[in-house]
Design a protein around this motif. Structure first.
Motif, PDB file in Angstrom:
ATOM      1  N   ASN A  94       2.943  -9.017  15.630  1.00 27.22           N
ATOM      2  CA  ASN A  94       1.704  -9.107  14.854  1.00 27.22           C
ATOM      3  C   ASN A  94       0.983  -7.767  14.811  1.00 27.22           C
ATOM      4  OD1 ASN A  94      -1.513 -10.250  14.915  1.00 27.22           O
ATOM      5  ND2 ASN A  94      -0.113 -11.051  13.374  1.00 27.22           N
ATOM      6  N   LYS A  95       0.974  -7.047  15.927  1.00 28.25           N
ATOM      7  CA  LYS A  95       0.348  -5.716  15.950  1.00 28.25           C
ATOM      8  C   LYS A  95       1.071  -4.765  14.989  1.00 28.25           C
ATOM      9  CE  LYS A  95      -1.585  -5.787  20.601  1.00 28.25           C
ATOM     10  NZ  LYS A  95      -1.534  -5.194  21.952  1.00 28.25           N
ATOM     11  N   GLU A  96       2.397  -4.850  14.956  1.00 33.34           N
ATOM     12  CA  GLU A  96       3.175  -4.030  14.023  1.00 33.34           C
ATOM     13  C   GLU A  96       2.839  -4.400  12.575  1.00 33.34           C
ATOM     14  OE1 GLU A  96       7.309  -4.563  15.038  1.00 33.34           O
ATOM     15  OE2 GLU A  96       6.984  -3.845  17.090  1.00 33.34           O
ATOM     16  N   GLU A  97       2.674  -5.685  12.315  1.00 31.12           N
ATOM     17  CA  GLU A  97       2.346  -6.130  10.963  1.00 31.12           C
ATOM     18  C   GLU A  97       0.961  -5.649  10.552  1.00 31.12           C
ATOM     19  OE1 GLU A  97       3.391  -7.056   7.536  1.00 31.12           O
ATOM     20  OE2 GLU A  97       4.810  -7.633   9.097  1.00 31.12           O
ATOM     21  N   ILE A  98       0.039  -5.641  11.467  1.00 32.68           N
ATOM     22  CA  ILE A  98      -1.309  -5.145  11.159  1.00 32.68           C
ATOM     23  C   ILE A  98      -1.253  -3.650  10.856  1.00 32.68           C
ATOM     24  CG2 ILE A  98      -3.607  -4.734  12.152  1.00 32.68           C
ATOM     25  CD1 ILE A  98      -3.254  -7.537  13.501  1.00 32.68           C
ATOM     26  N   SER A  99      -0.410  -2.912  11.547  1.00 34.36           N
ATOM     27  CA  SER A  99      -0.219  -1.487  11.240  1.00 34.36           C
ATOM     28  C   SER A  99       0.360  -1.305   9.839  1.00 34.36           C
ATOM     29  CB  SER A  99       0.699  -0.830  12.267  1.00 34.36           C
ATOM     30  OG  SER A  99       0.072  -0.779  13.523  1.00 34.36           O
ATOM     31  N   LYS A 100       1.314  -2.157   9.469  1.00 34.10           N
ATOM     32  CA  LYS A 100       1.880  -2.107   8.106  1.00 34.10           C
ATOM     33  C   LYS A 100       0.805  -2.410   7.065  1.00 34.10           C
ATOM     34  CE  LYS A 100       6.551  -3.628   9.354  1.00 34.10           C
ATOM     35  NZ  LYS A 100       7.520  -4.736   9.230  1.00 34.10           N
ATOM     36  N   LEU A 101      -0.035  -3.383   7.371  1.00 32.77           N
ATOM     37  CA  LEU A 101      -1.126  -3.736   6.454  1.00 32.77           C
ATOM     38  C   LEU A 101      -2.074  -2.552   6.278  1.00 32.77           C
ATOM     39  CD1 LEU A 101      -2.769  -5.696   4.726  1.00 32.77           C
ATOM     40  CD2 LEU A 101      -3.744  -6.618   6.857  1.00 32.77           C
ATOM     41  N   ALA A 102      -2.407  -1.889   7.366  1.00 37.07           N
ATOM     42  CA  ALA A 102      -3.290  -0.715   7.288  1.00 37.07           C
ATOM     43  C   ALA A 102      -2.668   0.370   6.407  1.00 37.07           C
ATOM     44  CB  ALA A 102      -3.576  -0.178   8.683  1.00 37.07           C
ATOM     45  N   LYS A 103      -1.364   0.572   6.531  1.00 42.06           N
ATOM     46  CA  LYS A 103      -0.677   1.571   5.700  1.00 42.06           C
ATOM     47  C   LYS A 103      -0.682   1.169   4.226  1.00 42.06           C
ATOM     48  CE  LYS A 103       2.196   3.353   9.387  1.00 42.06           C
ATOM     49  NZ  LYS A 103       3.481   3.343  10.050  1.00 42.06           N
ATOM     50  N   GLU A 104      -0.502  -0.121   3.941  1.00 40.90           N
ATOM     51  CA  GLU A 104      -0.556  -0.604   2.556  1.00 40.90           C
ATOM     52  C   GLU A 104      -1.948  -0.401   1.969  1.00 40.90           C
ATOM     53  OE1 GLU A 104       1.370  -1.596   0.030  1.00 40.90           O
ATOM     54  OE2 GLU A 104       3.069  -1.165   1.303  1.00 40.90           O
ATOM     55  N   LEU A 105      -2.974  -0.669   2.773  1.00 40.36           N
ATOM     56  CA  LEU A 105      -4.346  -0.473   2.300  1.00 40.36           C
ATOM     57  C   LEU A 105      -4.614   1.005   2.023  1.00 40.36           C
ATOM     58  CD1 LEU A 105      -6.226  -2.979   4.605  1.00 40.36           C
ATOM     59  CD2 LEU A 105      -5.843  -3.183   2.141  1.00 40.36           C
ATOM     60  N   GLN A 106      -4.104   1.872   2.872  1.00 36.59           N
ATOM     61  CA  GLN A 106      -4.256   3.313   2.643  1.00 36.59           C
ATOM     62  C   GLN A 106      -3.504   3.719   1.378  1.00 36.59           C
ATOM     63  OE1 GLN A 106      -2.883   5.801   5.839  1.00 36.59           O
ATOM     64  NE2 GLN A 106      -3.821   7.625   4.980  1.00 36.59           N
ATOM     65  N   SER A 107      -2.323   3.178   1.184  1.00 42.83           N
ATOM     66  CA  SER A 107      -1.505   3.503   0.021  1.00 42.83           C
ATOM     67  C   SER A 107      -2.162   3.039  -1.281  1.00 42.83           C
ATOM     68  CB  SER A 107      -0.116   2.869   0.170  1.00 42.83           C
ATOM     69  OG  SER A 107       0.677   3.162  -0.941  1.00 42.83           O
ATOM     70  N   ILE A 108      -2.720   1.831  -1.282  1.00 38.62           N
ATOM     71  CA  ILE A 108      -3.353   1.338  -2.507  1.00 38.62           C
ATOM     72  C   ILE A 108      -4.601   2.153  -2.818  1.00 38.62           C
ATOM     73  CG2 ILE A 108      -4.836  -0.504  -1.560  1.00 38.62           C
ATOM     74  CD1 ILE A 108      -3.869  -2.248  -3.940  1.00 38.62           C
ATOM     75  N   ASN A 109      -5.277   2.609  -1.778  1.00 39.29           N
ATOM     76  CA  ASN A 109      -6.450   3.451  -2.001  1.00 39.29           C
ATOM     77  C   ASN A 109      -6.048   4.793  -2.596  1.00 39.29           C
ATOM     78  OD1 ASN A 109      -8.326   5.751  -0.728  1.00 39.29           O
ATOM     79  ND2 ASN A 109      -9.540   3.958  -1.264  1.00 39.29           N
ATOM     80  N   GLU A 110      -4.994   5.382  -2.070  1.00 45.62           N
ATOM     81  CA  GLU A 110      -4.535   6.682  -2.565  1.00 45.62           C
ATOM     82  C   GLU A 110      -3.981   6.586  -3.978  1.00 45.62           C
ATOM     83  OE1 GLU A 110      -1.765   7.842   0.449  1.00 45.62           O
ATOM     84  OE2 GLU A 110      -3.341   8.405   1.861  1.00 45.62           O
ATOM     85  N   LYS A 111      -3.207   5.537  -4.260  1.00 42.94           N
ATOM     86  CA  LYS A 111      -2.567   5.397  -5.567  1.00 42.94           C
ATOM     87  C   LYS A 111      -3.544   4.967  -6.651  1.00 42.94           C
ATOM     88  CE  LYS A 111       1.082   3.038  -8.080  1.00 42.94           C
ATOM     89  NZ  LYS A 111       2.027   1.945  -8.143  1.00 42.94           N
ATOM     90  N   LEU A 112      -4.421   4.021  -6.337  1.00 44.26           N
ATOM     91  CA  LEU A 112      -5.263   3.409  -7.358  1.00 44.26           C
ATOM     92  C   LEU A 112      -6.755   3.650  -7.159  1.00 44.26           C
ATOM     93  CD1 LEU A 112      -3.410  -0.020  -7.544  1.00 44.26           C
ATOM     94  CD2 LEU A 112      -3.111   1.957  -9.034  1.00 44.26           C
ATOM     95  N   ASP A 113      -7.125   4.348  -6.099  1.00 47.58           N
ATOM     96  CA  ASP A 113      -8.529   4.605  -5.791  1.00 47.58           C
ATOM     97  C   ASP A 113      -9.303   3.291  -5.698  1.00 47.58           C
ATOM     98  OD1 ASP A 113     -10.692   6.221  -5.143  1.00 47.58           O
ATOM     99  OD2 ASP A 113     -11.322   6.423  -7.226  1.00 47.58           O
ATOM    100  N   VAL A 114      -8.730   2.331  -4.986  1.00 43.09           N
ATOM    101  CA  VAL A 114      -9.336   1.015  -4.820  1.00 43.09           C
ATOM    102  C   VAL A 114     -10.122   0.987  -3.519  1.00 43.09           C
ATOM    103  CG1 VAL A 114      -8.867  -1.441  -4.460  1.00 43.09           C
ATOM    104  CG2 VAL A 114      -7.529  -0.151  -6.112  1.00 43.09           C
ATOM    105  N   SER A 115     -11.379   0.611  -3.612  1.00 47.49           N
ATOM    106  CA  SER A 115     -12.188   0.429  -2.411  1.00 47.49           C
ATOM    107  C   SER A 115     -11.754  -0.855  -1.725  1.00 47.49           C
ATOM    108  CB  SER A 115     -13.666   0.336  -2.779  1.00 47.49           C
ATOM    109  OG  SER A 115     -14.094   1.538  -3.369  1.00 47.49           O
ATOM    110  N   THR A 116     -11.764  -0.835  -0.407  1.00 48.43           N
ATOM    111  CA  THR A 116     -11.378  -2.028   0.341  1.00 48.43           C
ATOM    112  C   THR A 116     -12.464  -2.377   1.351  1.00 48.43           C
ATOM    113  OG1 THR A 116     -10.150  -0.721   1.965  1.00 48.43           O
ATOM    114  CG2 THR A 116      -8.904  -1.622   0.130  1.00 48.43           C
ATOM    115  N   VAL A 117     -12.592  -3.667   1.602  1.00 46.86           N
ATOM    116  CA  VAL A 117     -13.519  -4.197   2.593  1.00 46.86           C
ATOM    117  C   VAL A 117     -12.716  -5.104   3.505  1.00 46.86           C
ATOM    118  CG1 VAL A 117     -15.556  -5.639   2.985  1.00 46.86           C
ATOM    119  CG2 VAL A 117     -15.454  -4.143   0.972  1.00 46.86           C
ATOM    120  N   TRP A 118     -12.828  -4.902   4.809  1.00 43.89           N
ATOM    121  CA  TRP A 118     -12.155  -5.769   5.768  1.00 43.89           C
ATOM    122  C   TRP A 118     -13.220  -6.621   6.450  1.00 43.89           C
ATOM    123  CZ3 TRP A 118      -7.526  -7.545   6.680  1.00 43.89           C
ATOM    124  CH2 TRP A 118      -7.312  -8.284   7.842  1.00 43.89           C
ATOM    125  N   CYS A 119     -13.073  -7.926   6.363  1.00 47.54           N
ATOM    126  CA  CYS A 119     -14.012  -8.859   6.983  1.00 47.54           C
ATOM    127  C   CYS A 119     -13.400  -9.396   8.268  1.00 47.54           C
ATOM    128  CB  CYS A 119     -14.299 -10.026   6.041  1.00 47.54           C
ATOM    129  SG  CYS A 119     -15.012  -9.526   4.477  1.00 47.54           S
TER     130      CYS A 119
END
Length: 147
Positions: A94-119
């Motif tokens: 699960n910790k590894e999956e959360i790291s993958k999720l963080a990388k995907e969020l960084q990637s979507i921000n870099e590619k599409l300039d999408v703001s993200t909110v984590w609740c």
């Protein structure tokens, strides 16, 4: 889901979030309210969230797409705690999956300039949880570890 319904109500859908037995409880929802498009993607576990973010990133070609993503709001942890944290091995996965999720969020921000909110998960009313498994696995003390 509650946050999605709250946003729908804020932009004019006064019926959002009311009980409706014809709508699947666990599924994706898309609404257009005026000129605002809102989507709710059912992704209960970190692994599911990673896949949904990747799907959004790969389906949206550029910042100038016809339907660009303006804001991505995610949250989780309670169902990971309920279903994934049974063993140390599962916890590491699960910790590894959360790291993958963080990388995907960084990637979507870099590619599409999408703001993200984590609740983060809200306070859990442990006695109100519907069964013993939930009271043991996703009680307030357990979820506070996730935060």
């Amino acid at each position: 889901q509650q946050l999605f319904h709250a946003v729908c109500r804020a932009v004019g859908d006064t019926t959002a979030g009311r009980y409706d037995s014809t709508v699947p409880e666990h599924g994706d929802v898309r609404k257009t309210i005026g000129n605002v498009q809102l989507e709710y993607k059912w992704a209960p576990l970190a692994h599911d969230q990673t896949n949904k973010v990747k799907e959004i990133r790969t389906k949206t070609d550029s910042k100038t797409a016809a339907n660009p993503v303006d804001l991505l709001v995610l949250g989780g942890g309670t169902l990971d705690r309920l279903h994934i944290w049974a063993t140390d091995e599962n916890l590491e996965t699960n910790k590894e999956e959360i790291s993958k999720l963080a990388k995907e969020l960084q990637s979507i921000n870099e590619k599409l300039d999408v703001s993200t909110v984590w609740c983060t998960p809200t306070t859990i009313n442990t006695p109100a949880l519907g069964n013993e498994e939930k009271r043991n696995q996703m009680n307030e003390l357990a979820i506070s570890e996730m935060r």
